[in-house]
Write a protein that holds these residues in place. Structure first.
Motif, PDB file in Angstrom:
ATOM      1  N   ILE A   1     -16.551 -34.132  50.601  1.00 22.02           N
ATOM      2  CA  ILE A   1     -17.553 -34.147  51.915  1.00 22.02           C
ATOM      3  C   ILE A   1     -16.557 -32.878  52.704  1.00 22.02           C
ATOM      4  N   HIS A   2     -17.428 -32.284  53.069  1.00 22.90           N
ATOM      5  CA  HIS A   2     -17.041 -31.384  53.968  1.00 22.90           C
ATOM      6  C   HIS A   2     -16.947 -31.662  55.834  1.00 22.90           C
ATOM      7  N   SER A   3     -16.835 -30.843  56.765  1.00 21.56           N
ATOM      8  CA  SER A   3     -17.127 -31.232  57.574  1.00 21.56           C
ATOM      9  C   SER A   3     -18.336 -30.124  58.869  1.00 21.56           C
TER      10      SER A   3
ATOM     11  N   VAL B   1     -17.948 -23.723  60.592  1.00 23.11           N
ATOM     12  CA  VAL B   1     -16.383 -23.523  59.710  1.00 23.11           C
ATOM     13  C   VAL B   1     -16.563 -25.165  58.728  1.00 23.11           C
ATOM     14  N   CYS B   2     -15.713 -25.190  57.643  1.00 28.20           N
ATOM     15  CA  CYS B   2     -15.561 -26.560  57.379  1.00 28.20           C
ATOM     16  C   CYS B   2     -14.313 -26.845  58.033  1.00 28.20           C
ATOM     17  N   ALA B   3     -14.327 -28.222  58.306  1.00 28.17           N
ATOM     18  CA  ALA B   3     -13.226 -29.060  59.143  1.00 28.17           C
ATOM     19  C   ALA B   3     -12.467 -29.919  58.638  1.00 28.17           C
ATOM     20  N   GLU B   4     -13.401 -30.156  56.883  1.00 26.32           N
ATOM     21  CA  GLU B   4     -12.249 -31.617  56.373  1.00 26.32           C
ATOM     22  C   GLU B   4     -11.846 -30.600  54.700  1.00 26.32           C
ATOM     23  N   LEU B   5     -10.761 -30.769  55.414  1.00 23.67           N
ATOM     24  CA  LEU B   5     -10.517 -30.199  53.249  1.00 23.67           C
ATOM     25  C   LEU B   5     -10.892 -30.300  52.086  1.00 23.67           C
ATOM     26  N   CYS B   6     -11.272 -29.856  51.704  1.00 26.67           N
ATOM     27  CA  CYS B   6     -11.989 -29.492  50.605  1.00 26.67           C
ATOM     28  C   CYS B   6     -12.027 -29.221  49.412  1.00 26.67           C
ATOM     29  N   GLY B   7     -11.046 -28.699  49.250  1.00 28.55           N
ATOM     30  CA  GLY B   7     -10.106 -28.067  47.878  1.00 28.55           C
ATOM     31  C   GLY B   7      -9.308 -26.875  48.541  1.00 28.55           C
TER      32      GLY B   7
ATOM     33  N   GLY C   1     -10.134 -23.739  48.529  1.00 28.76           N
ATOM     34  CA  GLY C   1     -11.602 -22.512  49.100  1.00 28.76           C
ATOM     35  C   GLY C   1     -10.959 -22.906  50.235  1.00 28.76           C
ATOM     36  N   HIS C   2     -10.524 -24.132  50.777  1.00 30.67           N
ATOM     37  CA  HIS C   2     -11.405 -24.948  52.186  1.00 30.67           C
ATOM     38  C   HIS C   2     -11.185 -23.354  53.790  1.00 30.67           C
ATOM     39  N   ALA C   3     -10.412 -23.068  52.994  1.00 32.27           N
ATOM     40  CA  ALA C   3      -9.758 -21.740  54.143  1.00 32.27           C
ATOM     41  C   ALA C   3     -11.063 -20.455  54.412  1.00 32.27           C
ATOM     42  N   THR C   4     -11.939 -20.096  53.416  1.00 28.60           N
ATOM     43  CA  THR C   4     -12.202 -19.833  53.018  1.00 28.60           C
ATOM     44  C   THR C   4     -13.997 -20.179  53.707  1.00 28.60           C
ATOM     45  N   MET C   5     -13.688 -21.415  53.562  1.00 27.03           N
ATOM     46  CA  MET C   5     -15.666 -21.939  53.785  1.00 27.03           C
ATOM     47  C   MET C   5     -16.051 -21.672  55.502  1.00 27.03           C
ATOM     48  N   ARG C   6     -16.292 -20.322  55.562  1.00 28.97           N
ATOM     49  CA  ARG C   6     -16.670 -19.901  56.916  1.00 28.97           C
ATOM     50  C   ARG C   6     -18.203 -19.368  56.530  1.00 28.97           C
TER      51      ARG C   6
HETATM   52 CU   LIG Z   1     -16.089 -27.822  52.741  1.00 26.61          CU
END
Ligand SMILES: [Cu+2]
Length: 347
Positions: free
Chosen positions: A161-163, A196-202, A204-209
């Motif tokens: 899940i991502h957001s 911005v990915c707004a769902e904790l997804c792993g 690397g989540h913070a880099t998902m932009r």
């Molecule tokens: Cu994500």
């Protein structure tokens, strides 16, 4: 007590409304959404302040003094008070829910002449797909949008899940495995923003932009046509001998490798995974340790990234087995080894 509560409420609301809560306004309906937020604040702050005032006042005023062993007066409830404290919140919450529903309904309404853009989340990047000229599709990792064009984003995910969230557009929508969700946005301000990915997804989540560029409609059209031509050229030349590296660059870009890896030739600057500008030397070194050729080592790193993790990096890279394969995989390996100074092919 009520007077203190009333004064504190006025101060609280004044503070709440004087704070500039929001990022740049870059889409239609944004004002409506921001107003909803301010109304909710104006209603909830006085309730919070009133409850806290009464609670703190009562704790101080009615505290047990030293030596007071009494149990307090027996209380059997007050029907009139209970009716009041059930009715007022009921009316407040119902009113706010109806207001919220009206705004949401308007924000989600189908727009005339909307363009459908497919959005796909993947650990840890976003991919976008547009309907291009002549029935072609155009893939991009930068979300290009034309100003004042209504868009419907159809959102999916390749893994977890991502957001999908662009704060300047205000709206947010989850990407859920096995489902296609959607969100409608009409950008109305030229500028550069971020998805911005707004769902904790792993890890690397913070880099998902990924970058969002809202441009004038004629610029968008030119970009789309150029992308459609570029894609056709790559597709035509990809299988040709010697064209492998160029096709590999396309594979690198379209799979979002740059979100986590720095590679000067592809203009990327991700820092989650190892820098790939010197992958040829690293592949030779680590490959030798593991009894693999440089090419086999790079291939294994793509298909089975946890088999060997470069020291100093987190084991977060997802496997691309089945996603990048055959000629595409060969082209990617050739590209990586060639831009970093090593020999391509079988190495
Ligand atoms: Cu994500």
């Amino acid at each position: 007590m009520l007077a203190i509560g009333a004064v504190a409420s006025v101060v609280g609301v004044a503070i709440a409304l004087s704070i500039d809560w929001f990022p740049t306004r870059a889409a239609a309906k944004v004002n409506e959404i921001d107003t909803l937020y301010r109304v909710l604040l104006s209603v909830s702050v006085p309730i919070f302040v009133l409850v806290m005032t009464v609670a703190i006042y009562s704790v101080v005023k009615f505290r047990a003094r030293p030596g007071d062993m009494s149990d307090g007066a027996p209380i059997h409830g007050s029907t009139r008070l209970e009716v009041i404290w059930v009715t007022i919140p009921f009316l407040l919450v119902t009113g706010l829910a109806i207001y919220g529903w009206v705004v949401l309904n308007d924000v989600e309404a189908k727009q005339q002449g909307e363009t459908v853009v497919k959005v796909r989340g993947q650990q840890f990047t976003w991919h976008f797909q547009y309907p291009g000229p002549n029935g072609k599709t155009v893939d991009s990792d930068v979300l290009y949008l034309a100003r004042d064009q209504p868009y419907k984003f159809e959102i999916t995910t390749s893994d977890v899940i991502h957001s999908f969230w662009v704060p300047e557009f205000r709206l947010k929508q989850d990407a859920v495995p096995g489902q296609t969700t959607h969100v409608r946005i009409t950008p109305d301000r030229v500028g550069t923003y971020a998805v911005v990915c707004a769902e904790l997804c792993g890890l690397g989540h913070a880099t998902m932009r990924n970058t969002v560029r809202v441009v004038e409609p004629n610029q968008f059209k030119a970009w789309l046509e150029q992308q459609a031509r570029g894609a056709a050229a790559t597709a035509g030349g990809g299988a040709a001998p010697g064209g492998g590296a160029a096709a590999g660059k396309q594979v690198f870009t379209s799979n979002g490798c740059g979100a986590c890896h720095t590679l000067a030739d592809a203009g990327t600057s991700g820092t989650t995974g190892p820098k790939l500008d010197d992958i040829a030397a690293a592949a030779a070194k680590f490959g030798k340790q593991r009894g693999l050729t440089a090419a086999k080592y790079v291939k294994q790193s793509i298909e089975d990234p946890t088999a060997f993790v470069v020291p100093g990096y987190p084991p977060v890279m997802p496997s691309f087995k089945g996603r990048v394969q055959g000629a595409e995989l060969d082209a990617l390996v050739e590209y990586l080894l060639s831009v970093s100074g090593g020999k391509g092919g079988s190495g």
